[in-house]
Every structure is written in C-alpha cells, then in structure tokens.
Design an enzyme around this catalytic site. Structure first.
Site, PDB file in Angstrom:
ATOM      1  N   GLU A 328      44.534  33.882  37.689  1.00 29.55           N
ATOM      2  CA  GLU A 328      44.619  34.795  36.557  1.00 29.55           C
ATOM      3  C   GLU A 328      44.186  36.186  36.990  1.00 29.55           C
ATOM      4  O   GLU A 328      43.111  36.354  37.579  1.00 29.55           O
ATOM      5  CB  GLU A 328      43.697  34.348  35.420  1.00 29.55           C
ATOM      6  CG  GLU A 328      44.107  33.066  34.731  1.00 29.55           C
ATOM      7  CD  GLU A 328      43.229  32.766  33.526  1.00 29.55           C
ATOM      8  OE1 GLU A 328      43.733  32.140  32.593  1.00 29.55           O
ATOM      9  OE2 GLU A 328      42.043  33.159  33.521  1.00 29.55           O
ATOM     10  N   CYS A 329      44.992  37.186  36.705  1.00 31.09           N
ATOM     11  CA  CYS A 329      44.654  38.590  36.949  1.00 31.09           C
ATOM     12  C   CYS A 329      44.173  38.791  38.388  1.00 31.09           C
ATOM     13  O   CYS A 329      44.971  38.727  39.314  1.00 31.09           O
ATOM     14  CB  CYS A 329      43.639  39.074  35.918  1.00 31.09           C
ATOM     15  SG  CYS A 329      43.567  40.879  35.772  1.00 31.09           S
ATOM     16  N   GLY A 330      42.878  38.996  38.618  1.00 28.43           N
ATOM     17  CA  GLY A 330      42.392  39.172  39.983  1.00 28.43           C
ATOM     18  C   GLY A 330      42.689  37.974  40.861  1.00 28.43           C
ATOM     19  O   GLY A 330      43.015  38.113  42.048  1.00 28.43           O
ATOM     20  N   THR A 428      49.264  34.521  36.540  1.00 28.97           N
ATOM     21  CA  THR A 428      49.525  35.406  35.401  1.00 28.97           C
ATOM     22  C   THR A 428      48.582  36.600  35.457  1.00 28.97           C
ATOM     23  O   THR A 428      47.487  36.511  36.008  1.00 28.97           O
ATOM     24  CB  THR A 428      49.295  34.688  34.061  1.00 28.97           C
ATOM     25  OG1 THR A 428      47.897  34.359  33.933  1.00 28.97           O
ATOM     26  CG2 THR A 428      50.116  33.409  33.968  1.00 28.97           C
TER      27      THR A 428
END
Length: 438
Positions: A328-330, A428
């Site tokens: 997720e993200c990072g 994501t």
C-alpha cells in the site's frame, strides 16, 4: 447497554493545537486512575500511535464515509472496559467530502453525532478576544443537534486577553473548560505528510508528560469528565475486517508503519498470526508466511537503505514466486522497479512490479478512494468494491503492469492511480479501510 461516556476534541481548523490538547488530556485522565479509550475520527494513520503512547491503550479510527454501521459499531465496542472515551477530530469540526458516501460526509461532527459524544472545541484565540465567541457560537449553532460540551481557549497571550475572551464566551453562553497560555514548545515535529511518526519522536514520553502537566494546570479536568456522554453500545467485534491470510508477514519499521489499527485487530480476532519484520534492519519476511503485506510509510526517506537490504529483497522475491505479496502506498512503491528521491537519485527497489515513482517533483495526492477490483487481491475477489484513503506526494513515472482496480474519488471522478498487478504481486496507492459494504 451503553458505551463508556466520551468526548470528541475538535477545532475550527487544523493547526489550532488540538493534538497536543488531546495527548495531554489522555495522559492526565490516565494519571487520575481512569482507563481511557482513545479514538481518531477520520482516516489519519499517524495520530493513533501517539494516542496509544499517551493513554496506554490502542486507539482506533472511526470513519463515517468509509465504514458501514456494523464496522463503526464494532470499532466503538473496543471501548468496553474503559471508564471514559476521548476521540480526536480531523481538520475542522464540519469538514468532510462534498458528496456523501454510503453513510455521510466523513466529518468529525458526524462521528460525534453517531457516538453521542459532546464536542470540546479547541480555539486558537491569538489575535482576537471577544470575537472568538462569534466563531465558537457559529460552530455551536451550525448543527443544533450536535452535543456541545464547551471550549478550550488556546494560545492566550495574557490575563487581560483571557478576561476579554471569557467575557465573549459568557455572553454567548458557552462554557469555558480551560484556558491555555501561549507556549512555543507545545508543538509536535512535522514533515510533508503531517506529524512525524510516534516511533521517530526524540523524546515522546517526556513530551506527553509535559502536555499532561500543562493541561492539568490550565484545564478543568473535573468539568471535562462531567461533560462526557455517550450513545448505545455497538455490535460485537465479529464485524471487524477478516484477515486476508492465516500467517501474515507484516513489514513494520520507520519506513512501513501506516496500518489502520482496526484491520490488525480484526485479523488477530479471527485467529490470524501477524509476523512483523523490519526491511530497514534487512530482515526477510517469515519463510512460512502465507502473505507478505507492505504498509505505507516513508520509504522515500530510507530508499538507499532499502535498496541495499539484500536479505529483505531476496526473501521478498522468493516469496512472490509462489505466494501473494501486497503493498500500500509506500509499500507499493517499494515493490516497483525504482524510487526517485527528492534529490533526483534513483534507487532500485524490489522489481516485482514495473512501477517507477518520483519525489523529485512533488505532486499532492489526497482524499478518499472507492476502488472496484478488476482482479483478485489478498482477501478480496475481483468485482469487490473497497474504500480507502490516499495521501502522498509521489508521482508515477512508469506503470507498465495491468491495473488492479478502477479507482474513484469521493465525488465519483475516476482517477489514474489504479494500482497494479503482476503474478502474485499487487499494490495500491490507497490505504485500505474497509470493504464498501462492511
């Protein structure tokens, strides 16, 4: 049966000092022998760790845009056994999205109404006196159904300033629960996503103890306790999110720490094993894990260390040959081919996805997201609708893989941050909060 009595600490806007008031109040109440349950209204994933440090009890997010009634009730039920609840709002009291989601606009006021918690409004009265009462009265009357406990006046310059400001509040009929004199040291360190993480604070315990002493001196704690109230008890924890696997290797360190507490609580409650490991310490995920989950965080601040973490990268790649990996993200960025830092240096990442991201030219990405999965991801099948939140400054340079989802903002506009998938690997940019129907 009812929840323990509670309050929601909010403000007209960000930057008024409500987080330091929140932390000082949590600690002061705990020092008085109360079991204090903290909550955070909205999608913030940094504040709950500070709350836990102050109260000694896990804090959870409550989000009226992203969460259905059963999940909201299950999270509220985590307050069982507490003597008092103290929740912290996000942004300004009535700030939310323009178009309501399944339940509402996601504002702190909605959280307070749903839970029956009276609002304590923290006002920065710098540069005004009696006029501050007009602001407070506007907030009090904007929704007359909202329970209202009173105000805490922050950054008061002098005894005369306090007298004048109190006169205005008395005229408006608003209880003053405390007056905090101006102090430059009552701030928490920040960076581009807001506060630094609790684990990074150089002396968090000393800071929280200082906030508590300051609050105890200048706030009427007994009046605040008396003002607390609450609504009906929510359903059991059975409504918490189900785990995406039985044995979950979870990256957890200063580079990967943004995981919503209600997710972890739900995973554990359903019997899943969470196996933490530190990529920054060059630890590989557990070789017998069913799933590797890389949360968001600050990989851009540690890109060189991550690029050199051979045990971590080798273990991650080996796992991805046969079993799922999700970021997720990072965490998503760390799964890609490369990450370009703010100085323009490109760092080699895991290479499990073709994603290349850059911080060299900052691009602000913020807001709620509704995702319709185009393919399976851990815990969810294709076609499932998810709700989450996105908050980062990175830009996509390359994204050659198949999209994972169609992603929409809170107003229904479709965006380019689709996530991606390759083999057993998915990622994501949004942080998962809940299944849309949960």
């Amino acid at each position: 049966m009812t929840n323990p009595p509670g309050l929601l600490i909010s403000a007209p806007s960000s930057g008024t000092g409500k987080t330091t008031v929140m932390l000082g109040l949590l600690r002061a109440l705990a020092e008085d022998g109360l079991t204090v349950q903290p909550f955070k209204s909205g999608p913030d994933y940094i504040d709950p760790a500070f709350h836990r440090a102050a109260a000694g009890r896990a804090s959870f997010n409550l989000d009226s845009w992203a969460m259905g009634a059963p999940l909201l009730g299950a999270i509220a039920a985590q307050a069982q056994g507490a003597d008092i609840v103290v929740a912290e709002g996000s942004m300004g009291l009535f700030d939310g999205v323009a178009k309501p989601g399944e339940l509402g606009h996601g504002s702190s006021a909605e959280t307070a109404l749903r839970m029956g918690w009276p609002v304590v409004l923290v006002l920065d009265v710098g540069g005004q006196a009696q006029s501050a009462a007009a602001t407070a009265l506007g907030f009090r009357m904007y929704n007359p159904d909202l329970p209202f406990a009173g105000v805490i006046l922050n950054r008061c310059a002098s005894p005369r300033h306090e007298r004048l400001t109190r006169l205005g509040m008395e005229r408006a009929g608003l209880p003053v629960l405390g007056v905090l004199p101006r102090r430059g040291d009552l701030t928490l360190p920040e960076r581009h996503l807001g506060l630094i993480q609790a684990v990074e604070h150089p002396d968090l315990e000393s800071a929280i103890a200082g906030y508590a002493a300051f609050l105890r001196e200048h706030v009427e704690l007994e009046a605040i306790k008396r003002a607390a109230s609450s609504g009906p008890m929510g359903p059991s924890s059975a409504a918490l999110p189900r785990p995406p696997a039985q044995r979950i290797a979870l990256a957890r360190d200063a580079a990967f720490s943004f995981t919503y507490p209600h997710l972890l609580e739900g995973w554990r409650a359903a019997g899943a094993e969470i196996l933490p490991f530190s990529p920054l310490a060059d630890e590989a995920p557990a070789p017998d894990a069913d799933l590797v989950w890389l949360p968001g965080g600050y990989p851009e601040l540690h890109a060189g260390t991550l690029a050199a973490a051979e045990r971590f990268l080798t273990g991650l790649r080996r796992h991805a040959e046969t079993r799922p990996v999700h970021g997720e993200c990072g965490g998503y960025m760390a799964l890609g081919e490369g990450l370009i830092d703010k100085d323009g240096t490109r760092h080699r990442m895991a290479g499990l996805l073709g994603l290349v991201t850059s911080y060299e030219k900052r691009k602000f990405n913020l807001g709620y997201r509704r995702a319709e999965l185009l393919a399976d991801m851990p815990g969810f099948s294709a076609g499932t609708a998810l709700r989450g939140h996105e908050f980062h400054y990175s830009s996509i340079v390359e994204q050659p893989d198949a999209p994972l989802a169609r992603v929409f903002d809170a107003e229904g506009a479709e965006g380019p941050q689709t996530g991606s998938r390759r083999g057993h690997v998915t990622g994501t940019f949004f942080h998962l909060i809940a299944e849309a129907s949960a």
